[in-house]
Scaffold this active site. Structure first.
Site, mmCIF file in Angstrom:
data_model
loop_
_atom_site.group_PDB
_atom_site.id
_atom_site.type_symbol
_atom_site.label_atom_id
_atom_site.label_comp_id
_atom_site.label_asym_id
_atom_site.label_seq_id
_atom_site.Cartn_x
_atom_site.Cartn_y
_atom_site.Cartn_z
ATOM 1 N N SER A 137 31.281 -45.986 15.081
ATOM 2 C CA SER A 137 31.906 -45.502 13.846
ATOM 3 C C SER A 137 30.800 -45.374 12.809
ATOM 4 O O SER A 137 29.715 -45.946 12.965
ATOM 5 C CB SER A 137 32.933 -46.535 13.371
ATOM 6 O OG SER A 137 33.253 -46.367 12.013
ATOM 7 N N TYR A 150 35.543 -55.390 11.521
ATOM 8 C CA TYR A 150 35.287 -54.068 12.108
ATOM 9 C C TYR A 150 33.823 -53.678 11.920
ATOM 10 O O TYR A 150 33.168 -53.216 12.855
ATOM 11 C CB TYR A 150 36.219 -53.051 11.426
ATOM 12 C CG TYR A 150 36.251 -51.675 12.057
ATOM 13 C CD1 TYR A 150 37.108 -51.410 13.127
ATOM 14 C CD2 TYR A 150 35.450 -50.645 11.583
ATOM 15 C CE1 TYR A 150 37.152 -50.145 13.700
ATOM 16 C CE2 TYR A 150 35.492 -49.387 12.151
ATOM 17 C CZ TYR A 150 36.347 -49.140 13.201
ATOM 18 O OH TYR A 150 36.391 -47.884 13.770
HETATM 19 P P1 NAD Z 1 44.030 -45.356 18.582
HETATM 20 O O1 NAD Z 1 44.746 -46.499 17.966
HETATM 21 O O2 NAD Z 1 44.666 -44.013 18.559
HETATM 22 O O3 NAD Z 1 43.658 -45.724 20.091
HETATM 23 C C1 NAD Z 1 43.076 -46.955 20.413
HETATM 24 C C2 NAD Z 1 43.531 -47.345 21.802
HETATM 25 O O4 NAD Z 1 42.899 -48.599 22.140
HETATM 26 C C3 NAD Z 1 45.048 -47.565 21.888
HETATM 27 O O5 NAD Z 1 45.583 -46.842 22.977
HETATM 28 C C4 NAD Z 1 45.185 -49.073 22.059
HETATM 29 O O6 NAD Z 1 46.309 -49.448 22.849
HETATM 30 C C5 NAD Z 1 43.869 -49.422 22.763
HETATM 31 N N1 NAD Z 1 43.548 -50.828 22.575
HETATM 32 C C6 NAD Z 1 43.447 -51.511 21.416
HETATM 33 N N2 NAD Z 1 43.242 -52.813 21.667
HETATM 34 C C7 NAD Z 1 43.189 -52.952 23.018
HETATM 35 C C8 NAD Z 1 43.025 -54.059 23.893
HETATM 36 N N3 NAD Z 1 42.920 -55.311 23.432
HETATM 37 N N4 NAD Z 1 43.018 -53.836 25.219
HETATM 38 C C9 NAD Z 1 43.195 -52.602 25.711
HETATM 39 N N5 NAD Z 1 43.374 -51.508 24.932
HETATM 40 C C10 NAD Z 1 43.379 -51.696 23.600
HETATM 41 O O7 NAD Z 1 42.606 -45.339 17.881
HETATM 42 P P2 NAD Z 1 41.451 -44.234 17.819
HETATM 43 O O8 NAD Z 1 41.433 -43.780 16.425
HETATM 44 O O9 NAD Z 1 41.543 -43.261 18.924
HETATM 45 O O10 NAD Z 1 40.188 -45.191 18.024
HETATM 46 C C11 NAD Z 1 39.397 -45.196 19.203
HETATM 47 C C12 NAD Z 1 38.009 -45.735 18.864
HETATM 48 O O11 NAD Z 1 37.414 -44.887 17.898
HETATM 49 C C13 NAD Z 1 38.029 -47.145 18.258
HETATM 50 O O12 NAD Z 1 36.947 -47.907 18.770
HETATM 51 C C14 NAD Z 1 37.821 -46.880 16.774
HETATM 52 O O13 NAD Z 1 37.196 -47.960 16.134
HETATM 53 C C15 NAD Z 1 36.922 -45.660 16.841
HETATM 54 N N6 NAD Z 1 36.914 -44.870 15.600
HETATM 55 C C16 NAD Z 1 38.074 -44.291 15.157
HETATM 56 C C17 NAD Z 1 38.036 -43.558 13.976
HETATM 57 C C18 NAD Z 1 39.262 -42.871 13.414
HETATM 58 O O14 NAD Z 1 39.195 -42.408 12.273
HETATM 59 N N7 NAD Z 1 40.349 -42.750 14.141
HETATM 60 C C19 NAD Z 1 36.843 -43.443 13.272
HETATM 61 C C20 NAD Z 1 35.693 -44.043 13.752
HETATM 62 C C21 NAD Z 1 35.759 -44.761 14.935
#
Ligand code: NAD
Length: 255
Positions: A137, A150
């Site tokens: 991120s 985070y």
């Molecule tokens: P999301 O919530 O849509 O998806 C995250 C997935 O991870 C979910 O399906 C959830 O069930 C799974 N998950 C969470 N904890 C878990 C666990 N303990 N065991 C197994 N699965 C687990 O989120 P996203 O936005 O797609 O995020 C994905 C990655 O991208 C993350 O690492 C997040 O930090 C990173 N990210 C997201 C953004 C954003 O703006 N959405 C920005 C920067 C980084």
């Protein structure tokens, strides 16, 4: 090192494992890797969404809580591409931050990537080829108040990624981070809806005035855009790209 059949994005013959593959960015990565011909293992704690994503990609689902003691135990070792993507957020000032939530974020976003890399690297080393992509991120290099767990976890993941890059280099294994700003995923869309209700303003206004203030481009990044960088990092033309971070942040960190 070229891909098995020589096309830059052709991953037939490769096996990928994507965590957090039931939703958002992880799901988009699983779709992109499957379309490129890889056999995909989809890992998520949410049984329903990961089964749905497995149907969409023709992959194999694994319902695993990555915060568990040994999350890799029942997962395959014969993995050529590891995408450490699963993550979660908790927002609170440090003096009120629940210690168990802090630990949970480190377990899912730092310890599990370490344990999964440890699980699959011997196979990659044996084949002389491997790709580790860590979804970090902007918070892997920048801080925001109230996001201590985070920010600490994403900085930790960036460090882990660099060590995997150094150790993997003699074995044809690369490791990189992809570091987005705000991406249009269920996680963020829910935050937009909540903020719109709380402030009594339109969702578009929440994006421009609240969430995207630090993005120069006032739009959310799309999951498929993140997945396309992940796919490129797994392809034939990125073998010398390792220990790097690719920001996809609409200009946030240019400032
Ligand atoms: P999301 O919530 O849509 O998806 C995250 C997935 O991870 C979910 O399906 C959830 O069930 C799974 N998950 C969470 N904890 C878990 C666990 N303990 N065991 C197994 N699965 C687990 O989120 P996203 O936005 O797609 O995020 C994905 C990655 O991208 C993350 O690492 C997040 O930090 C990173 N990210 C997201 C953004 C954003 O703006 N959405 C920005 C920067 C980084």
């Amino acid at each position: 090192m070229t891909s098995v059949t020589g096309h830059s994005d052709d991953l037939s013959g490769r096996t990928a494992l994507v965590t957090g593959a039931g939703s958002g960015i992880g799901r988009a990565c699983a779709v992109a890797l499957a379309r490129a011909g890889a056999k995909v293992h989809l890992v998520d704690r949410d049984a329903e969404s990961v089964a749905d994503a497995a149907r969409e990609t023709g992959g194999t689902e694994h319902v695993v809580d990555l915060a568990a003691e040994d999350p890799a135990r029942d997962l395959p070792t014969e993995v050529d591409i590891l995408v450490n993507n699963a993550g979660l957020q908790h927002v609170a000032p440090i003096h009120e931050f629940p210690p168990e939530r802090f630990t949970l974020l480190q377990r899912v976003m730092v310890t599990a990537p370490f344990l999964l890399a440890r699980h699959v690297l011997p196979h990659m080393y044996q084949r002389g080829w491997g790709r580790v992509v860590n979804v970090s991120s902007v918070h892997g290099s920048r801080a925001s108040a109230f996001k201590s767990a985070y920010v600490a976890a994403k900085h930790g993941l960036e460090g882990l990624s660099k060590v995997i890059a150094l150790e993997g280099a003699p074995h044809g294994v690369t490791s990189n981070c992809v570091s987005p700003g705000y991406v249009r995923t269920p996680l963020v869309e829910n935050q937009v809806a909540d903020q719109a209700r709380a402030h009594g303003i339109e969702p578009e206004q929440v994006l421009a005035d609240v969430m995207l203030t630090r993005h120069a481009i006032k739009q959310l990044v799309e999951p498929a855009e993140v997945a396309s960088v992940v796919l490129w990092l797994c392809g034939a033309h990125s073998g010398h790209v390792t220990g790097s971070t690719f920001t996809i942040d609409g200009g946030w960190t240019a400032q």
